[in-house]
Design an enzyme around this catalytic site. Structure first.
Site, PDB file in Angstrom:
ATOM      1  N   LYS A  67      93.933 -42.112   6.678  1.00 17.21           N
ATOM      2  CA  LYS A  67      95.175 -41.962   7.797  1.00 17.21           C
ATOM      3  C   LYS A  67      96.687 -40.849   7.694  1.00 17.21           C
ATOM      4  O   LYS A  67      96.745 -41.092   6.589  1.00 17.21           O
ATOM      5  CB  LYS A  67      96.356 -43.698   7.011  1.00 17.21           C
TER       6      LYS A  67
ATOM      7  N   GLY B  17      96.853 -44.424  15.922  1.00 21.32           N
ATOM      8  CA  GLY B  17      97.541 -42.744  16.491  1.00 21.32           C
ATOM      9  C   GLY B  17      97.537 -42.027  15.425  1.00 21.32           C
ATOM     10  O   GLY B  17      97.900 -40.597  15.753  1.00 21.32           O
ATOM     11  N   ARG B  18      97.321 -42.642  14.167  1.00 25.49           N
ATOM     12  CA  ARG B  18      96.847 -41.411  13.150  1.00 25.49           C
ATOM     13  C   ARG B  18      96.119 -41.925  11.586  1.00 25.49           C
ATOM     14  O   ARG B  18      96.322 -41.022  10.808  1.00 25.49           O
ATOM     15  CB  ARG B  18      98.841 -41.467  12.432  1.00 25.49           C
TER      16      ARG B  18
ATOM     17  N   ASP C 176      99.462 -56.222  16.116  1.00 26.41           N
ATOM     18  CA  ASP C 176      98.800 -54.787  15.397  1.00 26.41           C
ATOM     19  C   ASP C 176      99.008 -54.983  14.295  1.00 26.41           C
ATOM     20  O   ASP C 176      98.012 -53.934  13.090  1.00 26.41           O
ATOM     21  CB  ASP C 176      99.284 -53.825  16.606  1.00 26.41           C
TER      22      ASP C 176
ATOM     23  N   ARG D 153      91.906 -46.355   2.875  1.00 27.23           N
ATOM     24  CA  ARG D 153      91.887 -47.205   2.516  1.00 27.23           C
ATOM     25  C   ARG D 153      90.599 -47.657   2.859  1.00 27.23           C
ATOM     26  O   ARG D 153      90.110 -47.063   4.213  1.00 27.23           O
ATOM     27  CB  ARG D 153      92.986 -48.175   3.248  1.00 27.23           C
TER      28      ARG D 153
ATOM     29  N   GLY E  37     100.441 -37.845  14.045  1.00 30.52           N
ATOM     30  CA  GLY E  37      98.881 -38.277  13.428  1.00 30.52           C
ATOM     31  C   GLY E  37      99.074 -37.745  12.037  1.00 30.52           C
ATOM     32  O   GLY E  37      98.328 -38.278  11.593  1.00 30.52           O
TER      33      GLY E  37
HETATM   34  P1  AMP Z   1     102.738 -48.996  12.747  1.00 26.03           P
HETATM   35  O1  AMP Z   1     104.580 -48.888  12.687  1.00 26.03           O
HETATM   36  O2  AMP Z   1     101.824 -48.191  11.684  1.00 26.03           O
HETATM   37  O3  AMP Z   1     102.156 -50.041  12.698  1.00 26.03           O
HETATM   38  O4  AMP Z   1     102.584 -47.915  13.615  1.00 26.03           O
HETATM   39  C1  AMP Z   1     102.498 -48.657  15.629  1.00 26.03           C
HETATM   40  C2  AMP Z   1     101.506 -47.318  16.285  1.00 26.03           C
HETATM   41  O5  AMP Z   1     102.082 -46.096  15.804  1.00 26.03           O
HETATM   42  C3  AMP Z   1     100.060 -47.390  15.817  1.00 26.03           C
HETATM   43  O6  AMP Z   1      99.607 -46.725  17.122  1.00 26.03           O
HETATM   44  C4  AMP Z   1     100.115 -46.271  15.047  1.00 26.03           C
HETATM   45  O7  AMP Z   1      98.752 -45.554  15.003  1.00 26.03           O
HETATM   46  C5  AMP Z   1     101.704 -45.565  15.633  1.00 26.03           C
HETATM   47  N1  AMP Z   1     102.165 -44.071  14.795  1.00 26.03           N
HETATM   48  C6  AMP Z   1     102.373 -44.365  13.998  1.00 26.03           C
HETATM   49  N2  AMP Z   1     102.863 -43.315  13.563  1.00 26.03           N
HETATM   50  C7  AMP Z   1     102.491 -42.471  13.623  1.00 26.03           C
HETATM   51  C8  AMP Z   1     102.088 -40.972  13.992  1.00 26.03           C
HETATM   52  N3  AMP Z   1     102.979 -40.170  12.937  1.00 26.03           N
HETATM   53  N4  AMP Z   1     101.670 -40.276  14.656  1.00 26.03           N
HETATM   54  C9  AMP Z   1     101.108 -40.683  15.925  1.00 26.03           C
HETATM   55  N5  AMP Z   1     100.457 -42.380  15.858  1.00 26.03           N
HETATM   56  C10 AMP Z   1     102.005 -43.262  14.924  1.00 26.03           C
HETATM   57 MG    MG Z   2     100.243 -50.328  12.385  1.00 30.68          MG
END
Ligand code: AMP
Ligand code: MG
Length: 490
Positions: A118, A97-98, A257, A181, A131
């Site tokens: 990222k 998502g980002r 994930d 990364r 994002g």
């Molecule tokens: P994470 O908790 O960082 O592992 O992310 C979990 C999910 O949320 C993944 O699909 C990420 O891509 C999405 N995500 C986290 N932060 C953002 C953001 N700021 N914008 C869009 N998607 C996000």
């Molecule tokens: Mg993640």
């Protein structure tokens, strides 16, 4: 750095990309370019890693390239699709998502590595997210992933951090940044779950074959390659989690994930190292029930592997009952495998070359006494051959344990010099202590001052060496400096 004089719109060359993931079927990802940022400014570039990757980005364009403003030639930007269990609840679609995978390069040792941005803007997987990434979490991931690597623990690496010149809205407004990364790959347990949730066995098989080729080629010729793959992933996780526990690392969000199939530590969100030893330690502000507490990590890894096993069943055997029986055996074997890796690590920490049945109990007795006496985890082990007793509230409880320890050492084969060399490699002097990480991040966010960030990176690059000039970085926090909670900051 190569000299580079760009013609107006020619993409810069930074190295040879070879994008195998982009050659997989379109169900695996969405092709999307990063969204440009207002005013990219380079914070940090990892020249040593770039060299290892055979990358030579033109000097004047580092900020633009690693902010996503300038796409290097040969890159094939895409957002990967994946699903995942978050805190036990299943989301059939998460995805990058980002994050945007720029592409893959073959490093100097011949290994294929992903280069991913990222915080590079929204993708079709962003849902309500922007994002973007805030500067704090970017610096945190930079510091901790590089520290893990220096500690000898498989982890994704930090190639670059770039300030965007834009603000991101979180609790308040914060400076934004893009992190680059490098990973063995970004395939997760959740990537398998994505196709399993759709009943797409054909794609699952393509993914499994891809992962076998890229990470576990030795399983290709096994009698049951997909069962062997599960076994290999399980073995890699058993080793990884044992390493985490032996340095006091708490990942904080071990969702499926956030577990890489390669066995690298990935997705450094609210992760932290503990100071005082307590197996129930949790830092993540969102981990209300301690699901991802320090001592729960082996159990959670096992749970995540069971979710991976479920996705592989149709590939393991046509007969579902048979597939379940075979996979269950692997999943149930994890605990034994993990325990073996853990006790090996314990022997290294204690400085033992020989194997005795009582070694596990000897280590556990020390840990119980450390917990009771609020001993600092890192400093107790680093000083085991010296003044570890001073880490204890009641030093005589250390002395009592040390009677059994000395008896055990007398039955071992190492000379004192050999032992001390072995222990030095297993018991770091420096870890990224929370209060130091927090101080470095705050100086950068509030005062645009990166001195502490740079200093911490320098110290943590050689965690096993005593560095007299930086001795203060081995000290636990004062009560007023103690960090109680860490945040994902997403
Ligand atoms: P994470 O908790 O960082 O592992 O992310 C979990 C999910 O949320 C993944 O699909 C990420 O891509 C999405 N995500 C986290 N932060 C953002 C953001 N700021 N914008 C869009 N998607 C996000
Ligand atoms: Mg993640």
């Amino acid at each position: 750095m190569a000299d580079y004089s760009p013609s107006e719109d020619a993409p810069p060359a930074i190295g040879a990309f070879d994008n195998s993931y982009a050659r997989l079927p379109s169900a695996f990802y969405v092709r999307i370019a990063p969204t440009k940022v207002a005013a990219p400014k380079l914070i940090k570039f990892n020249y040593a890693l770039a060299d290892e990757l055979g990358l030579c980005p033109p000097h004047g364009h580092l900020a633009a390239i690693f902010a996503g403003n300038l796409i290097p030639s040969g890159a094939a930007p895409l957002a990967m699709a994946y699903a995942g269990h978050q805190f036990g609840g299943f989301s059939p679609q998460l995805g990058d998502g980002r994050a945007i995978l720029l592409g893959e390069v073959i490093d100097k040792s011949g290994t294929r590595r992903d280069v991913q941005l990222k915080g590079s803007g929204p993708t079709p997987f962003s849902r309500r997210g922007d994002g973007r990434a805030a500067l704090g979490p970017v610096l945190r991931e930079y510091l901790i992933s590089e520290a893990m690597h220096a500690l000898g623990i498989p982890a994704t690496r930090a190639l670059a951090a770039v300030a965007t010149g834009e603000q991101v809205r979180r609790e308040g407004m914060l400076p934004g940044a893009v992190f680059t990364r490098v990973a063995a790959s970004h395939v997760r347990v959740g990537t398998f779950q994505y196709f399993a949730a759709r009943g797409d066995v054909a794609s699952l098989k393509i993914l499994a074959d891809y992962v076998i080729d890229r990470h576990y080629p030795e399983t290709r010729d096994a009698e049951r390659p997909y069962l062997a793959l599960l076994q290999a992933v399980s073995a890699a996780q058993a080793k990884l989690i044992a390493q985490w526990l032996h340095v006091g690392f708490i990942h904080g969000v071990m969702n499926t994930d956030n577990m890489a199939i390669s066995g690298q530590t990935i997705d450094f969100g609210p992760c932290a190292f503990m100071d005082t030893y307590d197996p129930a330690t949790v830092y993540s502000a969102i981990d209300e029930y301690g699901r991802y507490a320090y001592a729960n990590q082996p159990r959670i890894a096992n749970w995540n592997l069971a979710r991976l096993a479920e996705t592989l069943l149709p590939l393991i055997d046509e007969d579902t009952d048979k597939a379940i029986a075979l996979a269950t055996e692997v999943i149930e074997g994890f605990q034994t495998q993990y325990a073996a890796r853990w006790v090996e690590g314990a022997r290294a920490k204690l400085g033992l070359a020989t194997v005795e049945d009582g070694d596990e109990a000897l280590m556990n007795d020390l840990l119980v006494a450390m917990h009771k006496n609020q001993a600092d985890f890192t400093n107790t082990f680093h000083n085991l051959g010296g003044d570890a007793r001073s880490q204890f509230i009641n030093p005589t409880e250390f002395d009592q344990w040390a009677i059994a320890y000395r008896a055990r050492l007398s039955r071992d084969t190492l000379s004192p010099a050999e032992r001390s060399a072995k222990m030095r490699q297993a018991n770091p002097a420096y870890i990224p202590r929370n209060h130091r990480v927090e101080q470095a991040l705050n100086a950068a966010i509030q005062r645009d001052d990166f001195t502490l960030f740079e200093e911490l990176l320098t110290v943590l690059a050689n965690p096993f060496d005593d560095q007299p000039d930086y001795a203060r970085y081995s000290a636990p926090p004062e009560p007023s400096e103690r960090v109680q909670n860490t945040f994902c900051g997403t």
